[in-house]
Write an enzyme that holds these catalytic residues in place. Sequence first.
Site, mmCIF file in Angstrom:
data_model
loop_
_atom_site.group_PDB
_atom_site.id
_atom_site.type_symbol
_atom_site.label_atom_id
_atom_site.label_comp_id
_atom_site.label_asym_id
_atom_site.label_seq_id
_atom_site.Cartn_x
_atom_site.Cartn_y
_atom_site.Cartn_z
ATOM 1 N N TYR A 18 40.745 47.169 32.967
ATOM 2 C CA TYR A 18 40.245 46.846 31.625
ATOM 3 C C TYR A 18 41.313 47.044 30.543
ATOM 4 O O TYR A 18 40.981 47.216 29.370
ATOM 5 C CB TYR A 18 39.014 47.699 31.310
ATOM 6 N N LYS B 222 28.189 46.544 39.022
ATOM 7 C CA LYS B 222 28.588 47.780 38.327
ATOM 8 C C LYS B 222 27.720 48.988 38.730
ATOM 9 O O LYS B 222 26.652 48.833 39.343
ATOM 10 C CB LYS B 222 28.511 47.541 36.815
ATOM 11 N N HIS C 134 30.213 42.156 36.266
ATOM 12 C CA HIS C 134 31.373 41.594 35.574
ATOM 13 C C HIS C 134 31.749 40.309 36.267
ATOM 14 O O HIS C 134 31.659 40.215 37.502
ATOM 15 C CB HIS C 134 32.571 42.567 35.629
ATOM 16 N N GLU D 171 42.581 39.284 38.655
ATOM 17 C CA GLU D 171 41.571 40.305 38.974
ATOM 18 C C GLU D 171 41.344 40.405 40.489
ATOM 19 O O GLU D 171 41.188 41.506 41.027
ATOM 20 C CB GLU D 171 40.269 39.985 38.230
ATOM 21 N N ASN E 230 25.842 46.620 31.948
ATOM 22 C CA ASN E 230 25.312 45.256 32.025
ATOM 23 C C ASN E 230 25.380 44.665 33.444
ATOM 24 O O ASN E 230 25.440 43.453 33.627
ATOM 25 C CB ASN E 230 25.977 44.354 30.989
#
Length: 140
Positions: A51, A11, A117, A128, A114
């Site tokens: 998302y 990320k 993913h 995905e 975080n």
Amino acid sequence: MAQQRTFSIIKPDATRRNLTGAINAKIEASGLRIIAQKRIHMTEDQAGSFYAVHKERPFYGELVEFMTSGPVVVQVLEGEDAVAAYRGVMGATNPADADEGTIRKEFAESIEANSVHGSDSLENAEIEIKHFFTEDEIVG
Ligand code: CMP
């Protein structure tokens, strides 16, 4: 357990801090193989549709904003029981709950920033992966 493929994103909080290599080292040390990888800057449409399952959650808008705030590295990982294996390598979504040695314990800044993913099921992994890769970009 069978060989599986899972989908991963490094990320913007991690690319910003130059952590792509450190995260890839943890992935590879776990035995998972990075069989496809590219650095992209997600559009709002890409992040929003990726998302979409979280659309009703209060953090959805901020999540899309964060995921488009800088480059990300999208990846396909392959290995024994890869979906669960990568979730183990990542650690809990909230770094405060993540086990020692996991990517999120070591690198994540917050529950939102975080660092990584990973797909939560084999079914979602297939969906995905198809969001970001064509079959000829995946070299196992
Ligand atoms: P990820 O595995 O990418 O899946 C959904 C993301 O939403 C999650 O990691 C976090 O980055 C983010 N997220 C989950 N819960 C929260 C929360 N309570 N507040 C903000 N972001 C969250």
